[in-house]
Design a protein around this motif. Structure first.
Motif, PDB file in Angstrom:
ATOM      1  N   ALA A  25       0.827  -1.207   0.000  1.00  0.00           N
ATOM      2  CA  ALA A  25       0.000   0.000   0.000  1.00  0.00           C
ATOM      3  C   ALA A  25       0.864   1.261   0.000  1.00  0.00           C
ATOM      4  O   ALA A  25       0.535   2.248  -0.678  1.00  0.00           O
ATOM      5  CB  ALA A  25      -0.929  -0.002   1.212  1.00  0.00           C
ATOM      6  N   SER A  26       1.967   1.220   0.734  1.00  0.00           N
ATOM      7  CA  SER A  26       2.870   2.379   0.762  1.00  0.00           C
ATOM      8  C   SER A  26       3.498   2.619  -0.602  1.00  0.00           C
ATOM      9  O   SER A  26       3.615   3.762  -1.053  1.00  0.00           O
ATOM     10  CB  SER A  26       3.957   2.169   1.819  1.00  0.00           C
ATOM     11  N   ILE A  77       2.234   1.793  -3.495  1.00  0.00           N
ATOM     12  CA  ILE A  77       1.188   2.304  -4.387  1.00  0.00           C
ATOM     13  C   ILE A  77       0.964   3.796  -4.155  1.00  0.00           C
ATOM     14  O   ILE A  77       0.770   4.569  -5.099  1.00  0.00           O
ATOM     15  CB  ILE A  77      -0.117   1.513  -4.180  1.00  0.00           C
ATOM     16  N   ALA A  78       1.008   4.210  -2.890  1.00  0.00           N
ATOM     17  CA  ALA A  78       0.788   5.613  -2.570  1.00  0.00           C
ATOM     18  C   ALA A  78       1.969   6.491  -2.982  1.00  0.00           C
ATOM     19  O   ALA A  78       1.789   7.637  -3.412  1.00  0.00           O
ATOM     20  CB  ALA A  78       0.515   5.771  -1.075  1.00  0.00           C
ATOM     21  N   LEU A  79       3.188   5.957  -2.869  1.00  0.00           N
ATOM     22  CA  LEU A  79       4.389   6.745  -3.151  1.00  0.00           C
ATOM     23  C   LEU A  79       4.781   6.739  -4.623  1.00  0.00           C
ATOM     24  O   LEU A  79       5.513   7.634  -5.066  1.00  0.00           O
ATOM     25  CB  LEU A  79       5.564   6.226  -2.312  1.00  0.00           C
ATOM     26  N   SER A 118       2.958  20.262   2.042  1.00  0.00           N
ATOM     27  CA  SER A 118       3.669  19.360   2.960  1.00  0.00           C
ATOM     28  C   SER A 118       4.051  20.085   4.246  1.00  0.00           C
ATOM     29  O   SER A 118       3.951  19.514   5.344  1.00  0.00           O
ATOM     30  CB  SER A 118       4.921  18.802   2.276  1.00  0.00           C
TER      31      SER A 118
END
Length: 303
Positions: free
Chosen positions: A46-47, A49-51, A282
């Motif tokens: 999941a990380s 895919i997000a990054l 950010s």
């Protein structure tokens, strides 16, 4: 002197003992190794895919040619920061930055102030129609942007607020305030009413109680409302491109469109600008992250 030996009876079958029998699996509250590996694997995927979109955007921004996105493998051999240099030196980037910060921070301050006072009033005071008032706020969110564009333009034109920062801030507040009022009303419901009574016993006015006692306790909810208001104003395109006519007053979201025209698309410059645009968001997220998770969950526990 005689001594007496006490014999401990053997444990009854099925009775709990101090240590877990070997081979019976993990104790309660402990995860098996397979379960831990599975959960870590899912989170890692999941990380990634997000990054991946962020990493891909940064990678494309290092390509010197506008068509490098069609052949991304060739970027590795000619990476350069020339796109960032061009954006910072030969575009109105800092004008866009100033316009975006003015509009976003203005929307955040005004929107959170109005939403906080509205949510507190509905949470604590029982005036006629207070329930219907909150539903009216919710109904205002049902109209699409295309329906609101013309009447809002006419109103701002009558008030001479076209191509004006304050006019755009008011438009964004009309979107941010209803949601934030609902959010903060739910959060204020979780704060005991006895705190208000204690403030009045100490001689505080209703507004003094709100400002000095309630707001400090509502920091997590205020952080969520501020973050939502900031993001709403930061990334909106339709209203900003319609009501702001000067290219020096464009926000980032509108300025990015200038790299794409009917006959040309400078996607390398757009990617570099998008990376630079992500820096203020950010930084704002970093400032409010401590209270963000608490504020997202606490408002749903009551009310």
């Amino acid at each position: 002197m005689s001594t007496t030996t006490v014999k401990t009876p053997p444990p009854v079958d099925g009775a709990p003992t101090g240590t877990a029998p070997a081979g019976k699996g993990p104790r309660r509250g402990e995860r098996s190794r397979a379960g831990a590996l599975t959960s870590h694997g899912i989170l890692s995927v999941a990380s990634l895919i997000a990054l991946f979109p962020i990493a891909w955007l940064i990678y494309l921004s290092l390509g010197p040619d506008k068509d490098d996105y069609l052949h991304p493998g060739g970027i590795l051999g000619k990476m350069t920061f020339d796109n960032y240099t061009f954006v910072l030196q030969h575009t109105p980037f800092f004008d866009w930055l100033w316009s975006t910060l003015v509009v976003s921070l203005g929307t955040t301050v005004i929107g959170v102030l109005v939403a906080a006072t509205t949510g507190y009033a509905v949470s604590r005071m029982r005036f006629p129609g207070y329930k219907k008032f909150m539903w009216v706020l919710l109904v205002t969110q049902m109209f699409p942007v295309a329906v609101l564009m013309v009447p809002m333009y006419e109103i701002l034109s009558e008030l001479q607020l076209i191509d004006n920062y304050f006019g755009l801030i008011l438009v964004y507040c009309s979107t941010a305030v209803p949601y934030c009022a609902w959010l903060l009303k739910g959060y204020f419901d979780t704060i005991p009413f006895e705190i208000d009574e204690a403030g009045r016993v100490d001689g505080l006015s209703p507004f003094g109680t709100f400002a000095r006692l309630i707001l400090p306790l509502a920091k997590p909810g205020l952080a969520v409302a501020a973050f939502y208001s900031f993001i709403t104003a930061f990334g909106e395109v339709a209203f900003a491109s319609t009501f702001m006519l000067s290219d020096t007053k464009y926000t980032f979201a509108v300025g990015l469109q200038s790299f794409v025209s009917e006959h040309d698309a400078q996607r390398n410059l757009m990617a570099a600008t998008a990376v630079l645009v992500a820096i203020p968001v950010s930084a704002f997220f970093y400032l409010v992250q401590k209270n963000l998770v608490t504020g997202l969950t606490a408002g749903g526990t009551k009310g």
